[in-house]
Motif scaffolding. Structure first.
Motif, PDB file in Angstrom:
ATOM      1  N   GLY A   1     -34.923-144.870 -17.700  1.00  0.00           N
ATOM      2  CA  GLY A   1     -34.967-144.095 -16.466  1.00  0.00           C
ATOM      3  C   GLY A   1     -36.016-144.586 -15.481  1.00  0.00           C
ATOM      4  O   GLY A   1     -35.756-144.652 -14.276  1.00  0.00           O
ATOM      5  N   ASP A   2     -37.182-144.963 -15.978  1.00  0.00           N
ATOM      6  CA  ASP A   2     -38.249-145.421 -15.081  1.00  0.00           C
ATOM      7  C   ASP A   2     -37.866-146.729 -14.389  1.00  0.00           C
ATOM      8  O   ASP A   2     -38.135-146.924 -13.199  1.00  0.00           O
ATOM      9  CB  ASP A   2     -39.544-145.626 -15.882  1.00  0.00           C
ATOM     10  CG  ASP A   2     -40.134-144.306 -16.341  1.00  0.00           C
ATOM     11  OD1 ASP A   2     -39.748-143.266 -15.782  1.00  0.00           O
ATOM     12  OD2 ASP A   2     -40.971-144.330 -17.263  1.00  0.00           O
ATOM     13  N   VAL A   3     -37.240-147.611 -15.152  1.00  0.00           N
ATOM     14  CA  VAL A   3     -36.903-148.942 -14.614  1.00  0.00           C
ATOM     15  C   VAL A   3     -35.805-148.827 -13.563  1.00  0.00           C
ATOM     16  O   VAL A   3     -35.915-149.399 -12.465  1.00  0.00           O
ATOM     17  CB  VAL A   3     -36.479-149.893 -15.752  1.00  0.00           C
ATOM     18  CG1 VAL A   3     -36.078-151.255 -15.200  1.00  0.00           C
ATOM     19  CG2 VAL A   3     -37.598-150.057 -16.768  1.00  0.00           C
ATOM     20  N   ILE A   4     -34.761-148.055 -13.866  1.00  0.00           N
ATOM     21  CA  ILE A   4     -33.670-147.959 -12.893  1.00  0.00           C
ATOM     22  C   ILE A   4     -34.093-147.138 -11.673  1.00  0.00           C
ATOM     23  O   ILE A   4     -33.599-147.372 -10.581  1.00  0.00           O
ATOM     24  CB  ILE A   4     -32.361-147.418 -13.518  1.00  0.00           C
ATOM     25  CG1 ILE A   4     -32.534-146.039 -14.152  1.00  0.00           C
ATOM     26  CG2 ILE A   4     -31.781-148.416 -14.496  1.00  0.00           C
ATOM     27  CD1 ILE A   4     -31.221-145.429 -14.603  1.00  0.00           C
ATOM     28  N   ALA A   5     -35.032-146.216 -11.862  1.00  0.00           N
ATOM     29  CA  ALA A   5     -35.557-145.475 -10.711  1.00  0.00           C
ATOM     30  C   ALA A   5     -36.320-146.414  -9.788  1.00  0.00           C
ATOM     31  O   ALA A   5     -36.227-146.303  -8.562  1.00  0.00           O
ATOM     32  CB  ALA A   5     -36.460-144.338 -11.176  1.00  0.00           C
ATOM     33  N   ASP A   6     -37.038-147.379 -10.371  1.00  0.00           N
ATOM     34  CA  ASP A   6     -37.756-148.373  -9.559  1.00  0.00           C
ATOM     35  C   ASP A   6     -36.767-149.252  -8.789  1.00  0.00           C
ATOM     36  O   ASP A   6     -37.004-149.586  -7.619  1.00  0.00           O
ATOM     37  CB  ASP A   6     -38.642-149.247 -10.458  1.00  0.00           C
ATOM     38  CG  ASP A   6     -39.899-148.517 -10.895  1.00  0.00           C
ATOM     39  OD1 ASP A   6     -40.223-147.485 -10.275  1.00  0.00           O
ATOM     40  OD2 ASP A   6     -40.544-148.976 -11.859  1.00  0.00           O
TER      41      ASP A   6
END
Lengths: 208, 89
Positions: A165-170
């Motif tokens: 989730g953190d990576v795709i949010a970035d």
């Protein structure tokens, strides 16, 4: 690691249904069961928006809460999976899910409702990895192969992102910053950003 | 005598019914998170990495290296980074 999530970018989705096809092909999904589908709002009108919908692997999943036989579990990566051997096909999870993710094969007489089937984030299920039983019940286990869900990886416009989730949010954040906004409400510039424009040369001493 | 006994029994039965009514508790369903009843699942990092050049290999049983591999794969979805010169910034 955070939790595995899907992120659907409505600005980029072109309703090609490539994600739906990839999912069906990857897991050999039977006719009548759609683990993933594309939903379009204002279809046919300028500015229509489409998003790809499947199990969103909720952090507080309502399907888990309502299941009377407790077949759901959450992996350490936040993927919501279930044991088909114990499913009684009651359909409570279908009523509870806000995304309509749980699917029920209806290949018997009188609308017989079989065991629930849903998106597994391509992580298989509670069977030995890469086994015939796992593929037959839950589909291919791409996560154990170090890959991401087939729908996200097959998306031609990268409207559908899958992963941590953190990576795709970035990724989405950088996309949002790059996008053009203004006269162009929808279209190429909104989806992919405007070409770089160099600032006009200013005479020395001029105020910016 | 018999009438007195019958009356006593009836009174006792009536009192016990009244007492039962006093002990009734409110029927409010309180949800309790159930325990998973199914089979245990295996973990993705407990497998050998496939011989695929597109995958960053991980150490079998090492969660951190598997997460690193998945993160590299996830970042591959960002075409601004993946395709050199595609950034519009």
């Amino acid at each position: 690691m955070a939790r595995m999530k899907f992120l659907a970018d409505a600005e980029r989705c072109i309703e090609c249904n490539g994600c739906v096809t990839a999912c069906k092909q990857e897991h050999d999904i039977p006719w009548g069961v759609n683990r993933r589908r594309v939903v379009t709002l204002n279809d046919g009108m300028p500015g229509e928006k489409s998003i790809s919908v499947a199990c969103m692997h909720c952090s507080d999943a309502p399907c888990m809460a309502v299941c009377p036989v407790d077949v759901f579990y959450k992996t350490s990566e936040g993927i919501v999976l279930h044991d088909k051997d114990l499913c009684i096909g009651c359909g409570y999870c279908f009523y509870a899910c806000p995304f309509g993710a749980p699917q029920f094969p209806q290949d018997g007489a009188f609308g017989l409702r079989g065991k629930m089937d849903k998106c597994t984030f391509c992580a298989g299920g509670p069977e030995p990895d890469f086994s015939e039983a796992e593929f037959r019940k839950y589909g291919r286990n791409r996560i154990a192969e170090g890959k991401l869900p087939a729908c996200a990886e097959m998306c031609s416009t990268k409207a559908l992102l899958g992963g941590d989730g953190d990576v795709i949010a970035d990724i989405y954040r950088s996309r949002a910053i790059t996008r053009g906004r203004g006269s162009e409400v929808w279209g190429w510039g909104t989806a992919y950003g405007r070409p770089e424009k160099k600032p006009a040369a200013q005479p020395p001493g001029a105020k910016s | 005598m018999r009438l007195t006994t019958t009356c006593t029994i009836a009174l006792a039965a009536g009192l016990s019914l009244l007492a039962a009514g006093c002990g009734e508790r409110p029927k409010v369903t309180v949800y309790k998170q159930g325990q998973y009843q199914g089979k245990p699942d295996t973990r993705p990092w407990d497998n050998d990495p496939p011989k695929d050049p597109s995958i960053v290999a991980w150490q079998k049983g090492d969660k951190a290296s598997w997460e690193k591999s998945i993160k590299a794969r996830t970042l591959g979805q960002n075409e601004y980074v993946r395709i050199e010169g595609a950034s519009n910034k």
